[in-house]
Write a protein that holds these residues in place. Structure first.
Motif, PDB file in Angstrom:
ATOM      1  N   CYS A  95       0.821  -1.213   0.000  1.00  0.00           N
ATOM      2  CA  CYS A  95       0.000   0.000   0.000  1.00  0.00           C
ATOM      3  C   CYS A  95       0.859   1.269   0.000  1.00  0.00           C
ATOM      4  CB  CYS A  95      -0.930   0.019   1.214  1.00  0.00           C
ATOM      5  SG  CYS A  95      -2.411  -0.981   1.005  1.00  0.00           S
ATOM      6  N   PHE A  96       2.038   1.203   0.597  1.00  0.00           N
ATOM      7  CA  PHE A  96       2.920   2.367   0.592  1.00  0.00           C
ATOM      8  C   PHE A  96       3.283   2.751  -0.846  1.00  0.00           C
ATOM      9  CE2 PHE A  96       3.707   0.972   4.989  1.00  0.00           C
ATOM     10  CZ  PHE A  96       3.638   2.186   5.645  1.00  0.00           C
ATOM     11  N   TYR A  97       3.410   1.758  -1.720  1.00  0.00           N
ATOM     12  CA  TYR A  97       3.784   2.005  -3.113  1.00  0.00           C
ATOM     13  C   TYR A  97       2.561   2.329  -3.966  1.00  0.00           C
ATOM     14  CZ  TYR A  97       8.437   0.570  -1.875  1.00  0.00           C
ATOM     15  OH  TYR A  97       9.673   0.535  -1.286  1.00  0.00           O
ATOM     16  N   VAL A  98       1.536   1.494  -3.871  1.00  0.00           N
ATOM     17  CA  VAL A  98       0.354   1.700  -4.711  1.00  0.00           C
ATOM     18  C   VAL A  98      -0.324   3.040  -4.403  1.00  0.00           C
ATOM     19  CG1 VAL A  98      -1.942   0.827  -5.275  1.00  0.00           C
ATOM     20  CG2 VAL A  98      -0.038  -0.771  -5.015  1.00  0.00           C
ATOM     21  N   LEU A  99      -0.389   3.406  -3.117  1.00  0.00           N
ATOM     22  CA  LEU A  99      -1.101   4.612  -2.713  1.00  0.00           C
ATOM     23  C   LEU A  99      -0.197   5.834  -2.535  1.00  0.00           C
ATOM     24  CD1 LEU A  99      -3.567   3.017  -0.128  1.00  0.00           C
ATOM     25  CD2 LEU A  99      -3.958   3.515  -2.555  1.00  0.00           C
ATOM     26  N   ASN A 100       1.060   5.727  -2.957  1.00  0.00           N
ATOM     27  CA  ASN A 100       1.990   6.876  -2.898  1.00  0.00           C
ATOM     28  C   ASN A 100       2.177   7.407  -1.478  1.00  0.00           C
ATOM     29  OD1 ASN A 100       2.511   6.902  -5.585  1.00  0.00           O
ATOM     30  ND2 ASN A 100       1.329   8.725  -6.081  1.00  0.00           N
ATOM     31  N   MET A 101       2.392   6.541  -0.520  1.00  0.00           N
ATOM     32  CA  MET A 101       2.548   6.976   0.867  1.00  0.00           C
ATOM     33  C   MET A 101       3.976   6.759   1.344  1.00  0.00           C
ATOM     34  SD  MET A 101      -0.975   5.985   2.804  1.00  0.00           S
ATOM     35  CE  MET A 101      -2.526   6.729   2.287  1.00  0.00           C
ATOM     36  N   GLU A 102       4.464   7.690   2.156  1.00  0.00           N
ATOM     37  CA  GLU A 102       5.813   7.598   2.700  1.00  0.00           C
ATOM     38  C   GLU A 102       5.833   6.707   3.935  1.00  0.00           C
ATOM     39  OE1 GLU A 102       7.503  11.400   3.524  1.00  0.00           O
ATOM     40  OE2 GLU A 102       6.784  12.284   1.661  1.00  0.00           O
ATOM     41  N   TYR A 103       7.020   6.121   4.202  1.00  0.00           N
ATOM     42  CA  TYR A 103       7.189   5.400   5.444  1.00  0.00           C
ATOM     43  C   TYR A 103       7.070   6.384   6.611  1.00  0.00           C
ATOM     44  CZ  TYR A 103       9.380   1.716   2.578  1.00  0.00           C
ATOM     45  OH  TYR A 103       9.651   0.751   1.644  1.00  0.00           O
TER      46      TYR A 103
END
Length: 484
Positions: A428-436
């Motif tokens: 989801c971090f990649y698909v939804l463009n979210m940072e760690y």
């Protein structure tokens, strides 16, 4: 344009890629820094994918702009800027590009390992670093970290297979950061012996751009949206199909693949997760989330690979942490082992226990990525952070019956399999463009590099740091390598 310097700007690429880039630049007539200013992404389409092409062009232009003032006074200095992304912008730093690595002075067994594409033993590598640091300090007593990084890259470029950061057969990084760090520590220690101070070893890293973080690890982040009207018709059909109890699975899968550009468009516009779910509800189902991740990152067996790596890594991680003296790690190991004995099962430790141990080693709060609950409360989602988050639900905290994944305080996934939940949570971090999240950067980067196999230069975190691989991840990779 020097191959070594191209690889410094665009690391982790096969040697033939650098040869192709060099040939292409010559075909385009790019021979100096001023000409590089006019490069476009499409110029490199024959030899590079879109993201690496942008990375190379950005590096060339950024370095040129950063050093414009000194370049006007010395044309040769401009050329050195074109040849590296770590140049300090002054001619004084050019010594590191002409520095001759003393290969003939290194241990013969180490050279033999390198020539056979093998990784040399640690003692031979330490001796190499000692010899190398001594020669560097004879040339410049107070070298900058960036200059040491340039020399480290010269070594990595010559024998890329022999200096990789590898843990249990898994590539964690290119080896550049760990070798550069070894050089820095050796030089600093020698300088301390001479009671000298070094103010240049702590140069701040270049601030990572927002888009660099969003696009990190992706090869198909922003595909062209041709035939938008047709795609929108397909989107509407998918929306109607999502409400049916029985679907045309074949057509759903086909259209979810062809409408990928439209899906990326709304995600890249930073639309809220709730808005994405309304327009693309099928995307959040297990199969389609992982299919999207695979197309986005090029990881064909994304879910299977992550689950396989987690399942096979527990024993190795446990062995690697047995000799760690950290109070937090020791306490966590004892508690996990006690629970396992009580339950007379390894199912607990092979799942939640692994996450707890990783967080304890990296000294990061597990509460940033995971939480247990005995039962569901009406407002429990409101307490979750905005980034992807794991929640275990069960009558006992040690044997959860269900796992949830949330994002922006909405439940987006539910499963009875912990490994599936972790894999979904991670992608989801990649698909939804979210940072760690900043407080769990090392834990997630380890998962990224070891479980997911994404080992490119950079990170899914915008937090400033001096190395492209988290130092704690490199250290843990060495522990895994030494584990019996």
């Amino acid at each position: 344009m020097d191959l070594l310097d191209i690889s410094r700007m665009l690391p982790d690429q096969p040697s033939e890629v650098y040869e192709n880039i060099k040939a292409r630049l010559h075909e385009l007539g790019v021979e100096n820094a001023k000409q590089a200013r006019f490069l476009k992404e499409e110029d490199l389409r024959e030899v590079l994918a879109p993201v690496p092409a942008r990375q190379l062009i950005s590096g060339l232009k950024d370095d040129l702009n950063e050093s414009a003032a000194s370049a006007d006074s010395d044309a040769s200095c401009v050329e050195s800027i074109l040849n590296t992304s770590t140049n300090s912008g002054t001619c004084d730093a050019s010594w590191c590009y002409s520095f001759e690595v003393p290969w003939q002075s290194f241990p013969a067994p180490l050279i033999k390992c390198c020539m056979n594409n093998k990784i040399p033993p640690d003692d031979q590598r330490r001796e190499m670093v000692r010899i190398l640091a001594d020669k560097i300090m004879k040339v410049k007593h107070n070298p900058k970290k960036k200059e040491l990084g340039t020399i480290a890259h010269a070594i990595i470029s010559k024998y890329p297979s022999s200096f990789l950061d590898i843990a249990s057969g898994v590539r964690i990084g290119s080896g550049h950061d760990s070798l550069a760090s070894q050089l820095c520590y050796r030089v600093e220690n020698e300088r301390r012996k001479n009671k000298s101070k070094d103010q240049n070893m702590n140069n701040s890293s270049v601030k990572r751009k927002k888009n660099d973080v969003q696009e990190y690890g992706c090869i198909n982040w922003s595909p062209p949206t041709n035939n938008i009207k047709e795609l929108e018709i397909d989107q509407q059909w998918l929306l109607e199909e999502s409400r049916k109890a029985v679907r045309d699975i074949g057509r759903v899968r086909s259209l979810m693949a062809t409408t990928y550009p439209l899906q990326r468009s709304i995600i890249n516009e930073r639309a809220p997760v709730s808005a994405i779910r309304i327009k693309w509800p099928i995307l959040f189902e297990d199969h389609y989330m992982f299919a999207h991740y695979s197309k986005l990152t090029g990881r064909v067996d994304g879910k299977e690979h992550i689950i396989r790596m987690m399942d096979s890594s527990w024993c190795l991680i446990q062995k690697a942490l047995k000799n760690v003296k950290s109070v937090k790690v020791v306490t966590t190991m004892e508690r996990v082992s006690t629970i396992c004995e009580i339950l007379q099962s390894q199912s607990y430790t092979a799942s939640i226990g692994m996450l707890e141990l990783l967080c304890s080693y990296f000294d990061e709060p597990i509460s940033q990525i995971f939480r247990r609950m005995e039962s569901v409360r009406g407002d429990f989602v409101e307490e979750a952070p905005n980034h992807p988050f794991l929640i275990a639900i069960g009558s006992t905290v040690h044997c959860p019956e269900k796992f949830l994944v949330t994002a922006e305080k909405s439940i987006i996934y539910s499963t009875e399999c912990f490994y599936s939940a972790v894999a979904y949570f991670f992608v989801c971090f990649y698909v939804l463009n979210m940072e760690y999240p900043e407080e769990a950067t090392a834990t997630l980067e380890f998962m990224q590099r070891y479980f997911a196999g994404i080992a490119e230069q950079g990170s899914k975190s915008s937090k400033r740091r001096k190395s492209d691989v988290h130092p704690k991840v490199i250290k843990f990779a060495k522990l895994l390598k030494k584990a019996p």
